[in-house]
Design a protein around this motif. Sequence first.
Motif, mmCIF file in Angstrom:
data_model
loop_
_atom_site.group_PDB
_atom_site.id
_atom_site.type_symbol
_atom_site.label_atom_id
_atom_site.label_comp_id
_atom_site.label_asym_id
_atom_site.label_seq_id
_atom_site.Cartn_x
_atom_site.Cartn_y
_atom_site.Cartn_z
ATOM 1 N N HIS A 177 31.362 35.103 35.682
ATOM 2 C CA HIS A 177 32.878 35.062 36.613
ATOM 3 C C HIS A 177 33.934 35.394 35.675
ATOM 4 C CE1 HIS A 177 31.423 34.076 40.899
ATOM 5 N NE2 HIS A 177 30.698 33.041 40.007
ATOM 6 N N LEU A 178 33.846 34.913 34.564
ATOM 7 C CA LEU A 178 35.231 35.253 33.652
ATOM 8 C C LEU A 178 35.274 36.807 33.019
ATOM 9 C CD1 LEU A 178 35.440 32.343 31.438
ATOM 10 C CD2 LEU A 178 37.177 32.873 33.006
ATOM 11 N N THR A 179 33.685 37.527 33.153
ATOM 12 C CA THR A 179 33.779 38.575 32.582
ATOM 13 C C THR A 179 34.289 39.626 33.810
ATOM 14 O OG1 THR A 179 31.730 38.058 31.281
ATOM 15 C CG2 THR A 179 31.873 40.331 31.946
ATOM 16 N N GLU A 180 33.728 39.298 35.012
ATOM 17 C CA GLU A 180 34.333 39.931 36.032
ATOM 18 C C GLU A 180 35.853 40.000 36.516
ATOM 19 O OE1 GLU A 180 33.379 40.275 40.929
ATOM 20 O OE2 GLU A 180 31.875 39.649 39.790
ATOM 21 N N GLU A 213 47.397 49.107 32.246
ATOM 22 C CA GLU A 213 48.672 48.581 31.965
ATOM 23 C C GLU A 213 48.358 47.104 31.658
ATOM 24 O OE1 GLU A 213 48.625 50.725 35.009
ATOM 25 O OE2 GLU A 213 48.830 52.365 33.977
ATOM 26 N N GLY A 214 47.352 46.658 31.647
ATOM 27 C CA GLY A 214 47.092 45.100 31.336
ATOM 28 C C GLY A 214 47.483 44.281 32.638
ATOM 29 N N LYS A 215 47.653 44.791 33.728
ATOM 30 C CA LYS A 215 47.771 43.987 35.000
ATOM 31 C C LYS A 215 46.471 44.334 35.896
ATOM 32 C CE LYS A 215 51.585 41.987 34.000
ATOM 33 N NZ LYS A 215 51.594 40.738 33.725
ATOM 34 N N VAL A 216 46.299 43.218 37.041
ATOM 35 C CA VAL A 216 45.281 43.312 37.949
ATOM 36 C C VAL A 216 45.727 44.161 38.921
ATOM 37 C CG1 VAL A 216 43.873 42.097 39.407
ATOM 38 C CG2 VAL A 216 44.318 40.847 37.086
ATOM 39 N N ASP A 217 45.112 45.240 39.328
ATOM 40 C CA ASP A 217 45.100 46.178 40.624
ATOM 41 C C ASP A 217 45.302 45.157 41.837
ATOM 42 O OD1 ASP A 217 43.121 48.626 39.194
ATOM 43 O OD2 ASP A 217 45.196 48.377 39.231
ATOM 44 N N PRO A 218 46.436 45.437 42.386
ATOM 45 C CA PRO A 218 46.658 44.700 43.688
ATOM 46 C C PRO A 218 45.273 44.771 44.608
ATOM 47 C CG PRO A 218 48.503 46.277 43.251
ATOM 48 C CD PRO A 218 47.423 46.577 42.284
ATOM 49 N N SER A 219 44.606 45.595 44.672
ATOM 50 C CA SER A 219 43.335 45.542 45.552
ATOM 51 C C SER A 219 42.232 44.579 45.122
ATOM 52 C CB SER A 219 42.753 47.018 45.356
ATOM 53 O OG SER A 219 42.407 47.430 44.225
ATOM 54 N N HIS A 220 42.343 44.145 43.751
ATOM 55 C CA HIS A 220 41.505 43.314 43.197
ATOM 56 C C HIS A 220 42.046 41.720 43.047
ATOM 57 C CE1 HIS A 220 38.683 46.511 42.570
ATOM 58 N NE2 HIS A 220 39.493 47.175 41.817
ATOM 59 N N ILE A 221 43.309 41.487 43.353
ATOM 60 C CA ILE A 221 43.822 40.417 43.084
ATOM 61 C C ILE A 221 43.141 39.169 43.614
ATOM 62 C CG2 ILE A 221 46.013 38.800 43.963
ATOM 63 C CD1 ILE A 221 46.588 40.646 41.753
ATOM 64 N N GLU A 222 42.730 39.303 44.935
ATOM 65 C CA GLU A 222 41.834 38.225 45.747
ATOM 66 C C GLU A 222 40.545 37.860 44.977
ATOM 67 O OE1 GLU A 222 40.067 36.943 50.178
ATOM 68 O OE2 GLU A 222 41.622 38.569 49.877
ATOM 69 N N LYS A 223 39.694 38.846 44.556
ATOM 70 C CA LYS A 223 38.643 38.744 43.807
ATOM 71 C C LYS A 223 38.815 37.953 42.363
ATOM 72 C CE LYS A 223 34.143 38.974 43.135
ATOM 73 N NZ LYS A 223 33.697 37.635 42.888
ATOM 74 N N PHE A 224 39.949 38.813 41.798
ATOM 75 C CA PHE A 224 40.126 38.192 40.678
ATOM 76 C C PHE A 224 40.600 36.558 40.495
ATOM 77 C CE2 PHE A 224 43.994 37.034 37.710
ATOM 78 C CZ PHE A 224 43.579 37.230 36.498
ATOM 79 N N GLY A 225 41.390 36.173 41.592
ATOM 80 C CA GLY A 225 41.615 34.565 41.720
ATOM 81 C C GLY A 225 40.237 34.029 42.223
ATOM 82 N N ALA A 226 39.489 34.321 42.931
ATOM 83 C CA ALA A 226 38.253 33.912 43.493
ATOM 84 C C ALA A 226 37.244 33.599 42.072
ATOM 85 C CB ALA A 226 37.553 34.626 44.379
ATOM 86 N N ASP A 227 37.259 34.608 41.201
ATOM 87 C CA ASP A 227 36.479 34.401 40.224
ATOM 88 C C ASP A 227 36.868 33.583 38.966
ATOM 89 O OD1 ASP A 227 34.184 36.233 40.206
ATOM 90 O OD2 ASP A 227 35.628 37.965 39.895
ATOM 91 N N ILE A 228 38.503 33.388 38.909
ATOM 92 C CA ILE A 228 38.914 32.293 37.945
ATOM 93 C C ILE A 228 38.717 30.851 38.623
ATOM 94 C CG2 ILE A 228 41.143 31.421 37.116
ATOM 95 C CD1 ILE A 228 42.012 34.162 36.882
ATOM 96 N N LEU A 229 38.794 30.706 40.026
ATOM 97 C CA LEU A 229 38.780 29.571 40.762
ATOM 98 C C LEU A 229 37.155 29.146 40.734
ATOM 99 C CD1 LEU A 229 39.919 27.251 42.651
ATOM 100 C CD2 LEU A 229 39.172 28.657 44.440
ATOM 101 N N LYS A 230 36.422 30.073 40.677
ATOM 102 C CA LYS A 230 34.775 29.554 40.615
ATOM 103 C C LYS A 230 34.632 29.146 39.366
ATOM 104 C CE LYS A 230 30.702 28.988 41.949
ATOM 105 N NZ LYS A 230 30.284 28.095 43.079
ATOM 106 N N THR A 231 35.216 29.743 38.108
ATOM 107 C CA THR A 231 34.931 29.207 36.763
ATOM 108 C C THR A 231 35.496 27.941 36.731
ATOM 109 O OG1 THR A 231 35.011 31.560 36.142
ATOM 110 C CG2 THR A 231 35.288 29.922 34.442
#
Length: 145
Positions: free
Chosen positions: A33-36, A44-62
């Motif tokens: 999950h962290l790798t994802e 630019e070192g930021k999370v693309d807006p289209s991936h924000i939800e999945k990004f948050g879900a991966d961190i929460l799962k970790t």
Amino acid sequence: MYTQAYSAYQDTNVKTASQGKLVVLLYEGAVRHLTEAVSFFNDEGKVDPSHIEKFGADILKTQEIITELQVSLNMDAGGDIAKSLMSLYVYFNNELTSAHISQDKKKLEFVCNMMTQLLGSWRAAANSTANAPAAVVRSALDIQG
């Protein structure tokens, strides 16, 4: 159909795993999950807006996995190792919260690297106790039964 077969395999793997193997599976899930989550950063070192939800879900799962690792520690029998792991887990969860809020790739990579190193140690411990009785495994891995 493939997804159902894989899910059934995973379910059987978890239900029949030794306690040491379960800890390894948790670490593997956290690293995955962290790798994802790290992969969602753009140039630019930021999370693309289209991936924000999945990004948050991966961190929460970790964080959920790390919390599960925390509650599995046997603080009475584990001694200094259990105390050190508890401190690390608290630190990891704090860093993940901060990384999620600030979209800090370096913090995520750091936690991922540390979890990967710990995964290697747990794999070695689980393999060395693979044929031991459950009580011996619990004692060696400092986890509750």
